[in-house]
Motif scaffolding. Structure first.
Motif, PDB file in Angstrom:
ATOM      1  N   ILE A 200      -5.752  38.305  26.212  1.00  0.00           N
ATOM      2  CA  ILE A 200      -5.658  37.933  24.751  1.00  0.00           C
ATOM      3  C   ILE A 200      -4.589  36.710  24.237  1.00  0.00           C
ATOM      4  O   ILE A 200      -3.715  36.859  24.956  1.00  0.00           O
ATOM      5  N   LYS A 201      -5.442  36.523  23.600  1.00  0.00           N
ATOM      6  CA  LYS A 201      -4.325  35.033  23.042  1.00  0.00           C
ATOM      7  C   LYS A 201      -3.368  35.414  22.029  1.00  0.00           C
ATOM      8  O   LYS A 201      -4.357  35.659  20.862  1.00  0.00           O
ATOM      9  N   VAL A 202      -2.753  34.814  22.092  1.00  0.00           N
ATOM     10  CA  VAL A 202      -1.413  35.040  20.553  1.00  0.00           C
ATOM     11  C   VAL A 202      -1.809  33.194  19.757  1.00  0.00           C
ATOM     12  O   VAL A 202      -0.761  32.755  21.406  1.00  0.00           O
ATOM     13  N   GLY A 203      -1.773  33.885  18.863  1.00  0.00           N
ATOM     14  CA  GLY A 203      -1.413  32.200  18.497  1.00  0.00           C
ATOM     15  C   GLY A 203       0.359  31.556  17.888  1.00  0.00           C
ATOM     16  O   GLY A 203       0.682  32.640  17.704  1.00  0.00           O
ATOM     17  N   THR A 204       0.486  30.344  18.145  1.00  0.00           N
ATOM     18  CA  THR A 204       2.495  30.162  17.283  1.00  0.00           C
ATOM     19  C   THR A 204       2.379  31.011  15.831  1.00  0.00           C
ATOM     20  O   THR A 204       3.384  31.579  15.689  1.00  0.00           O
ATOM     21  N   SER A 205       1.563  31.238  14.636  1.00  0.00           N
ATOM     22  CA  SER A 205       1.758  31.739  13.534  1.00  0.00           C
ATOM     23  C   SER A 205       1.722  33.397  13.729  1.00  0.00           C
ATOM     24  O   SER A 205       2.607  33.607  13.260  1.00  0.00           O
ATOM     25  N   SER A 206       1.079  34.015  15.318  1.00  0.00           N
ATOM     26  CA  SER A 206       1.892  35.230  15.268  1.00  0.00           C
ATOM     27  C   SER A 206       3.015  35.659  15.779  1.00  0.00           C
ATOM     28  O   SER A 206       3.469  36.329  15.916  1.00  0.00           O
TER      29      SER A 206
ATOM     30  N   ARG B  11     -13.114  33.903  31.685  1.00  0.00           N
ATOM     31  CA  ARG B  11     -14.421  32.901  32.740  1.00  0.00           C
ATOM     32  C   ARG B  11     -13.465  33.144  34.100  1.00  0.00           C
ATOM     33  O   ARG B  11     -14.677  33.491  34.425  1.00  0.00           O
ATOM     34  N   LEU B  12     -12.377  32.373  33.915  1.00  0.00           N
ATOM     35  CA  LEU B  12     -12.573  32.462  35.892  1.00  0.00           C
ATOM     36  C   LEU B  12     -12.584  34.081  36.265  1.00  0.00           C
ATOM     37  O   LEU B  12     -12.866  34.146  37.707  1.00  0.00           O
ATOM     38  N   ILE B  13     -11.474  34.777  35.019  1.00  0.00           N
ATOM     39  CA  ILE B  13     -11.701  36.143  35.765  1.00  0.00           C
ATOM     40  C   ILE B  13     -12.706  37.574  35.592  1.00  0.00           C
ATOM     41  O   ILE B  13     -12.405  38.344  36.077  1.00  0.00           O
ATOM     42  N   GLN B  14     -14.061  36.299  35.079  1.00  0.00           N
ATOM     43  CA  GLN B  14     -15.312  37.189  34.259  1.00  0.00           C
ATOM     44  C   GLN B  14     -14.527  38.261  33.857  1.00  0.00           C
ATOM     45  O   GLN B  14     -15.387  39.829  33.913  1.00  0.00           O
ATOM     46  N   ALA B  15     -13.491  37.796  32.739  1.00  0.00           N
ATOM     47  CA  ALA B  15     -13.049  39.044  31.675  1.00  0.00           C
ATOM     48  C   ALA B  15     -14.224  39.887  30.555  1.00  0.00           C
ATOM     49  O   ALA B  15     -15.303  39.467  30.707  1.00  0.00           O
ATOM     50  N   ASP B  16     -13.901  41.006  30.511  1.00  0.00           N
ATOM     51  CA  ASP B  16     -15.119  42.155  29.497  1.00  0.00           C
ATOM     52  C   ASP B  16     -14.770  41.437  28.375  1.00  0.00           C
ATOM     53  O   ASP B  16     -15.679  41.069  27.174  1.00  0.00           O
ATOM     54  N   TYR B  17     -13.243  41.913  27.521  1.00  0.00           N
ATOM     55  CA  TYR B  17     -13.225  41.363  26.383  1.00  0.00           C
ATOM     56  C   TYR B  17     -12.035  39.868  25.985  1.00  0.00           C
ATOM     57  O   TYR B  17     -11.081  39.659  27.471  1.00  0.00           O
TER      58      TYR B  17
ATOM     59  N   HIS C  85     -20.670  33.139  27.346  1.00  0.00           N
ATOM     60  CA  HIS C  85     -20.844  34.007  29.337  1.00  0.00           C
ATOM     61  C   HIS C  85     -20.642  34.872  29.013  1.00  0.00           C
ATOM     62  O   HIS C  85     -20.017  35.904  30.466  1.00  0.00           O
ATOM     63  N   GLY C  86     -21.186  35.503  28.117  1.00  0.00           N
ATOM     64  CA  GLY C  86     -21.411  37.131  27.969  1.00  0.00           C
ATOM     65  C   GLY C  86     -19.511  38.001  27.759  1.00  0.00           C
ATOM     66  O   GLY C  86     -20.164  39.357  28.324  1.00  0.00           O
ATOM     67  N   ILE C  87     -19.369  37.641  27.002  1.00  0.00           N
ATOM     68  CA  ILE C  87     -18.114  38.293  27.248  1.00  0.00           C
ATOM     69  C   ILE C  87     -17.659  38.992  25.496  1.00  0.00           C
ATOM     70  O   ILE C  87     -18.004  37.591  24.725  1.00  0.00           O
ATOM     71  N   THR C  88     -17.380  39.645  25.255  1.00  0.00           N
ATOM     72  CA  THR C  88     -16.864  40.339  24.056  1.00  0.00           C
ATOM     73  C   THR C  88     -16.271  39.733  22.933  1.00  0.00           C
ATOM     74  O   THR C  88     -15.093  39.770  23.945  1.00  0.00           O
ATOM     75  N   THR C  89     -15.564  38.976  21.955  1.00  0.00           N
ATOM     76  CA  THR C  89     -15.142  38.430  21.702  1.00  0.00           C
ATOM     77  C   THR C  89     -14.026  38.590  20.568  1.00  0.00           C
ATOM     78  O   THR C  89     -15.657  39.413  19.649  1.00  0.00           O
ATOM     79  N   PHE C  90     -12.943  39.556  20.400  1.00  0.00           N
ATOM     80  CA  PHE C  90     -12.343  39.614  18.353  1.00  0.00           C
ATOM     81  C   PHE C  90     -11.710  38.209  18.050  1.00  0.00           C
ATOM     82  O   PHE C  90     -11.153  37.730  19.035  1.00  0.00           O
ATOM     83  N   ILE C  91     -12.080  38.087  17.589  1.00  0.00           N
ATOM     84  CA  ILE C  91     -10.642  37.173  15.849  1.00  0.00           C
ATOM     85  C   ILE C  91      -9.752  38.517  15.245  1.00  0.00           C
ATOM     86  O   ILE C  91     -10.942  39.420  14.623  1.00  0.00           O
TER      87      ILE C  91
END
Length: 254
Positions: free
Chosen positions: A7-13, A155-161, A220-226
């Motif tokens: 989960i990546k959270v930006g400054t605006s969040s 990618r490094l940890i082969q995340a699913d999401y 790289h096969g990672i399901t991604t959400f915004i």
């Protein structure tokens, strides 16, 4: 193996218009991650906000251009950021770990990073919190922004999401003067036409940056959400195929 979520959270969040950390959105992130861990997910949080928090603490009106001042802001802001996370996650019985990375670390020591993350996950209720080490990074060797960093970690940890939490509900499409959030996207290149790019006062990446990161992740096969960082609980809904946000389908090998 349990599914892994980055989960990546930006400054605006995380901050108000003055760049100061706000407790409510950070609490929302901590609460949501605690629920994900209770459901058996492994979660890594990639967080922005250190430089912005430092800018606010020093009373500056905008991001500094001078590298030394920018790095000084990061060193001040990172302590406020981690203190806030540690305090709120402790409320849910979760320990936080800090990983400050540079592009050189990711390029030359990926196995060390992966081993550390695997060991942290083995300890149970621990959330690794990752940020770029802005106090020592130089512009020529930076990740670009934390959108890119989150993809590299995923990618490094082969995340699913991968969840990119930002100041928007997702990717918007405008038709006949009405703006709607796309619920699902299969072709990121095609989705580029919908970009309405802008960045906040204390932010470094806009929607174009998000979609470029999404393309790298999905390839790289990672399901991604915004989705919107002020509504972290939507992550739980999106994982169930519900909720507000844009889902980008992974590219499957042919």
């Amino acid at each position: 193996m349990p599914s892994t979520i980055v989960i990546k959270v930006g400054t605006s969040s995380l901050t108000n218009d003055a760049g100061r950390l706000e407790g409510e959105p950070v609490m929302g992130i901590a609460c949501t991650i605690s629920q994900l861990i209770a459901q058996g997910y492994r979660v890594i949080l990639v967080t922005s906000g250190a430089v912005g928090a430092g800018v606010a603490q020093l009373g500056l009106d905008s991001y500094p251009r001078e590298l030394a001042l920018k790095q000084a802001c990061a060193s001040i802001g990172q302590t406020y950021l981690m203190h806030k996370y540690a305090t709120l996650f402790e409320f849910f019985g979760i320990t936080v770990a800090q990983l400050l990375l540079t592009a050189d670390d990711m390029r030359n020591r990926p196995e060390n990073i992966r081993a550390t993350l695997d060991e942290l996950f083995s300890k149970g209720s621990v959330v690794p919190i990752v940020n770029e080490n802005d106090t020592v990074s130089v512009d020529a060797l930076k990740f670009g922004d934390n959108d890119n960093l989150s993809v590299l970690v995923a990618r490094l940890i082969q995340a699913d999401y991968l969840f990119l939490m930002t100041g928007a509900d997702g990717l918007y499409k405008c038709e006949n003067g009405r703006r709607t959030t796309l619920s699902e996207v299969a072709d990121v290149d095609d989705a580029m036409q919908y970009i309405e790019d802008s960045t906040g006062k204390f932010s470094t990446g806009g929607m174009r940056s998000k979609l470029e990161a999404v393309k790298k992740a999905t390839s790289h096969g990672i399901t991604t959400f915004i989705s919107h960082g002020h509504h972290a609980h939507r992550i739980l809904d999106l994982l169930k195929g519900e909720g507000i946000g844009t889902k980008f389908l992974p590219v499957r090998p042919s």
